[in-house]
Design a protein around this motif. Structure first.
Motif, PDB file in Angstrom:
ATOM      1  N   ASN A   1      40.491  28.493  41.844  1.00 57.61           N
ATOM      2  CA  ASN A   1      39.492  28.754  40.451  1.00 57.61           C
ATOM      3  C   ASN A   1      38.322  29.508  41.026  1.00 57.61           C
ATOM      4  N   ILE A   2      38.084  30.538  40.323  1.00 57.67           N
ATOM      5  CA  ILE A   2      36.932  31.300  40.750  1.00 57.67           C
ATOM      6  C   ILE A   2      35.695  30.771  40.544  1.00 57.67           C
ATOM      7  N   PHE A   3      35.560  29.822  39.399  1.00 54.86           N
ATOM      8  CA  PHE A   3      34.476  29.076  39.241  1.00 54.86           C
ATOM      9  C   PHE A   3      34.097  27.912  39.820  1.00 54.86           C
ATOM     10  N   THR A   4      34.975  27.530  40.654  1.00 53.82           N
ATOM     11  CA  THR A   4      34.556  26.161  41.796  1.00 53.82           C
ATOM     12  C   THR A   4      34.904  26.567  43.392  1.00 53.82           C
ATOM     13  N   GLU A   5      35.285  27.616  43.582  1.00 54.89           N
ATOM     14  CA  GLU A   5      35.570  27.949  45.197  1.00 54.89           C
ATOM     15  C   GLU A   5      34.869  29.108  45.375  1.00 54.89           C
ATOM     16  N   LEU A   6      34.539  29.195  46.759  1.00 54.01           N
ATOM     17  CA  LEU A   6      33.655  30.121  47.119  1.00 54.01           C
ATOM     18  C   LEU A   6      34.355  31.339  47.521  1.00 54.01           C
ATOM     19  N   ASP A   7      35.811  31.348  47.970  1.00 52.84           N
ATOM     20  CA  ASP A   7      36.267  32.417  48.222  1.00 52.84           C
ATOM     21  C   ASP A   7      38.004  32.132  47.831  1.00 52.84           C
ATOM     22  N   THR A   8      38.072  32.483  46.533  1.00 53.65           N
ATOM     23  CA  THR A   8      39.573  32.253  46.113  1.00 53.65           C
ATOM     24  C   THR A   8      40.798  33.233  46.772  1.00 53.65           C
ATOM     25  N   TRP A   9      39.926  34.305  46.928  1.00 52.81           N
ATOM     26  CA  TRP A   9      40.780  35.509  47.535  1.00 52.81           C
ATOM     27  C   TRP A   9      41.433  35.139  48.863  1.00 52.81           C
ATOM     28  N   ASN A  10      40.907  34.385  49.715  1.00 53.86           N
ATOM     29  CA  ASN A  10      41.394  33.847  50.916  1.00 53.86           C
ATOM     30  C   ASN A  10      41.603  32.401  51.111  1.00 53.86           C
TER      31      ASN A  10
ATOM     32  N   THR B   1      41.456  32.510  31.459  1.00 53.10           N
ATOM     33  CA  THR B   1      40.235  32.152  30.611  1.00 53.10           C
ATOM     34  C   THR B   1      39.488  30.745  31.379  1.00 53.10           C
ATOM     35  N   ASN B   2      40.227  30.169  31.949  1.00 51.08           N
ATOM     36  CA  ASN B   2      39.550  28.829  32.442  1.00 51.08           C
ATOM     37  C   ASN B   2      39.223  29.099  34.157  1.00 51.08           C
ATOM     38  N   GLY B   3      39.522  30.418  34.560  1.00 46.22           N
ATOM     39  CA  GLY B   3      39.050  30.782  35.751  1.00 46.22           C
ATOM     40  C   GLY B   3      40.118  30.515  37.149  1.00 46.22           C
ATOM     41  N   ASN B   4      41.269  29.901  36.470  1.00 48.02           N
ATOM     42  CA  ASN B   4      42.557  29.734  37.460  1.00 48.02           C
ATOM     43  C   ASN B   4      43.108  30.952  37.768  1.00 48.02           C
ATOM     44  N   ILE B   5      43.375  31.052  39.115  1.00 48.79           N
ATOM     45  CA  ILE B   5      43.985  31.919  39.392  1.00 48.79           C
ATOM     46  C   ILE B   5      45.391  32.077  39.896  1.00 48.79           C
ATOM     47  N   ASN B   6      46.029  33.168  40.049  1.00 43.21           N
ATOM     48  CA  ASN B   6      47.538  33.167  40.644  1.00 43.21           C
ATOM     49  C   ASN B   6      47.739  34.718  41.193  1.00 43.21           C
ATOM     50  N   PRO B   7      48.766  34.715  42.146  1.00 43.53           N
ATOM     51  CA  PRO B   7      48.840  36.002  43.008  1.00 43.53           C
ATOM     52  C   PRO B   7      49.798  37.092  42.372  1.00 43.53           C
ATOM     53  N   CYS B   8      50.290  36.805  41.040  1.00 45.78           N
ATOM     54  CA  CYS B   8      51.304  37.600  40.660  1.00 45.78           C
ATOM     55  C   CYS B   8      51.574  37.401  39.130  1.00 45.78           C
ATOM     56  N   PHE B   9      51.712  38.411  38.226  1.00 43.77           N
ATOM     57  CA  PHE B   9      51.922  38.535  37.062  1.00 43.77           C
ATOM     58  C   PHE B   9      53.217  37.700  36.488  1.00 43.77           C
ATOM     59  N   GLN B  10      53.950  37.268  37.432  1.00 40.99           N
ATOM     60  CA  GLN B  10      55.402  36.751  37.020  1.00 40.99           C
ATOM     61  C   GLN B  10      55.118  35.059  37.147  1.00 40.99           C
TER      62      GLN B  10
ATOM     63  N   LYS C   1      42.975  45.456  42.196  1.00 44.33           N
ATOM     64  CA  LYS C   1      43.476  45.294  41.063  1.00 44.33           C
ATOM     65  C   LYS C   1      43.238  43.916  40.417  1.00 44.33           C
ATOM     66  N   LEU C   2      42.932  43.719  39.254  1.00 44.29           N
ATOM     67  CA  LEU C   2      42.797  42.509  38.520  1.00 44.29           C
ATOM     68  C   LEU C   2      43.845  42.497  37.303  1.00 44.29           C
ATOM     69  N   SER C   3      44.435  41.264  37.239  1.00 48.45           N
ATOM     70  CA  SER C   3      45.070  40.868  36.045  1.00 48.45           C
ATOM     71  C   SER C   3      44.457  39.849  35.243  1.00 48.45           C
ATOM     72  N   ILE C   4      43.953  40.294  33.966  1.00 46.27           N
ATOM     73  CA  ILE C   4      43.116  39.229  33.131  1.00 46.27           C
ATOM     74  C   ILE C   4      44.015  38.756  32.253  1.00 46.27           C
ATOM     75  N   TYR C   5      44.207  37.351  32.264  1.00 51.16           N
ATOM     76  CA  TYR C   5      45.213  36.839  31.213  1.00 51.16           C
ATOM     77  C   TYR C   5      44.342  36.399  29.985  1.00 51.16           C
ATOM     78  N   ILE C   6      44.227  37.209  29.130  1.00 56.53           N
ATOM     79  CA  ILE C   6      43.286  37.139  27.867  1.00 56.53           C
ATOM     80  C   ILE C   6      43.905  36.300  26.855  1.00 56.53           C
ATOM     81  N   THR C   7      45.152  35.809  26.771  1.00 60.79           N
ATOM     82  CA  THR C   7      45.802  35.012  25.682  1.00 60.79           C
ATOM     83  C   THR C   7      46.843  34.266  26.305  1.00 60.79           C
ATOM     84  N   SER C   8      47.287  32.925  25.650  1.00 59.44           N
ATOM     85  CA  SER C   8      48.670  32.525  26.084  1.00 59.44           C
ATOM     86  C   SER C   8      49.334  32.063  24.747  1.00 59.44           C
ATOM     87  N   ARG C   9      48.851  32.856  23.580  1.00 58.79           N
ATOM     88  CA  ARG C   9      49.578  32.903  22.420  1.00 58.79           C
ATOM     89  C   ARG C   9      50.412  34.166  22.209  1.00 58.79           C
ATOM     90  N   CYS C  10      51.634  34.007  21.230  1.00 63.60           N
ATOM     91  CA  CYS C  10      52.297  35.033  21.200  1.00 63.60           C
ATOM     92  C   CYS C  10      52.929  34.995  19.661  1.00 63.60           C
TER      93      CYS C  10
END
Length: 364
Positions: free
Chosen positions: A324-333, A306-315, A51-60
């Protein structure tokens, strides 16, 4: 894992089977899913996220009273202080390419997803080109008729709409919104339901309500109102302690609130609803207790902005970067994810917010 446990996991995710069995002869999803179901959780995982949670905006467009990210009354600990740009379609495609095994997608953000002008192009690509199960959420009060028509036409699988009241006064108490915003929201829900039925669309409409000790007795009335508006499902969320003024003045339901718990336990799902999630009470010392059941999210999902930064949870606010998926080979682990999983496997909460998580116990 016993055969019984394995079969239960398969049954729980059976509705996602068409997405696992991708029509493009891509067996990576199926192979990955077998690995997830068969292998025990550990800090380092031999499978990839489903499952992917893609954060497409920080505006509200709102600044809700109970929101730790956008509320002007937030203490600042959880508030979104660093904005990332809205994601565009090309960046979206690029991020999805890192995770060919995933088949479930949530379009989210610390704001209102429908403020992103590319959201329907993203849904179209993710559905038609990548064959994802897709859900998103909205506060619903600023949707235009054009957006609602596009939403119904978009092949979105599920939409969660934050309602939080049955009248303007209740809505204002939780969200700080105006009477006109509440009327717009109700009108928009009715229109979505009407178009969905007239066009025979399979979109699942879920309405959500924040529950506290001050409003839990309104749950039956909220259920009736949601059914009247055409909801397929309802999610009642115990208020999350984001250290806002709202949380200070409207405490959550606790396991020691016997009358409230008995009241909620007596509520049954009406036949008109496909799904009813009732609020989960917290331990009275929830800030210090152990997380007694390991959360499934860091073992099966990943969030990316958007910047490729990752986190483990929508909270967890994306200001906190866990790789960061753009700078690390295996962000998942990477080290951060391993540390989080290690804590969960030993019954420890990796974050204070885990104690008041509205998704706790739902699985993934």
């Amino acid at each position: 894992m016993t055969n019984k446990t394995f079969l239960k996991k398969v049954q729980r995710n059976s509705h996602l089977l068409p997405y696992i069995l991708s029509p493009r002869n891509n067996f990576s999803r199926l192979i990955n899913e077998i690995k997830i179901l068969r292998h025990a959780n550990s800090p380092i995982l031999k499978y990839r996220p489903r499952k992917l949670s893609i954060y497409i905006t920080s505006r509200c467009n709102l600044s809700c009273n109970m929101c730790g990210y956008q509320s002007t009354h937030s203490s600042g600990e959880f508030r979104t202080t660093s904005r990332y740009p809205d994601m565009d379609l090309e960046k979206f495609k690029h991020i999805l390419s890192f995770f060919p095994e995933a088949y479930s997608l949530t379009l989210t953000g610390e704001g209102e997803p429908f403020l992103n002008k590319d959201i329907f192009r993203m849904i179209d690509y993710a559905k038609n080109d990548r064959h994802y199960h897709i859900d998103t959420s909205t506060n619903g009060c600023n949707l235009t008729n054009r957006q609602i028509q596009d939403l119904v036409d978009s092949k979105l699988d599920a939409l969660q709409i934050s309602l939080d009241g049955t009248c303007p006064a209740e809505y204002k108490h939780v969200r700080g919104g105006t009477e006109q915003q509440f009327k717009n929201l109700v009108s928009n829900i009715k229109l979505i339901h009407s178009l969905k039925n007239s066009q025979k669309i399979l979109l699942q409409i879920n309405l959500s309500f924040i529950i506290t000790m001050t409003n839990y007795q309104n749950i039956p009335r909220m259920i009736d109102f949601a059914i009247e508006l055409g909801a397929d499902g309802i999610h009642f969320q115990n208020v999350v302690d984001f250290h806002t003024e709202f949380a200070k003045n409207n405490r959550p339901l606790l396991t020691t609130d016997t009358d409230a718990i008995n009241f909620i336990d007596s509520i049954r799902k009406p036949p008109a609803l496909k799904r009813l999630i009732l609020p989960l009470p917290y331990h009275p010392n929830y800030g210090n207790v152990k997380h007694f059941v390991p959360c499934p999210h860091p073992f099966a999902s990943i969030g990316i902005n958007t910047n490729g930064n990752i986190n483990p949870c929508f909270q967890i606010n994306t200001n906190e970067c866990f790789g960061n998926i753009f700078t690390e080979l295996d962000t998942w682990n990477n080290g951060s994810f391993q540390h989080i999983r290690e804590n969960l496997l030993h019954g420890r909460m990796p974050f204070q917010l885990c104690a008041t998580c509205p998704a706790f116990g739902e699985g993934i």
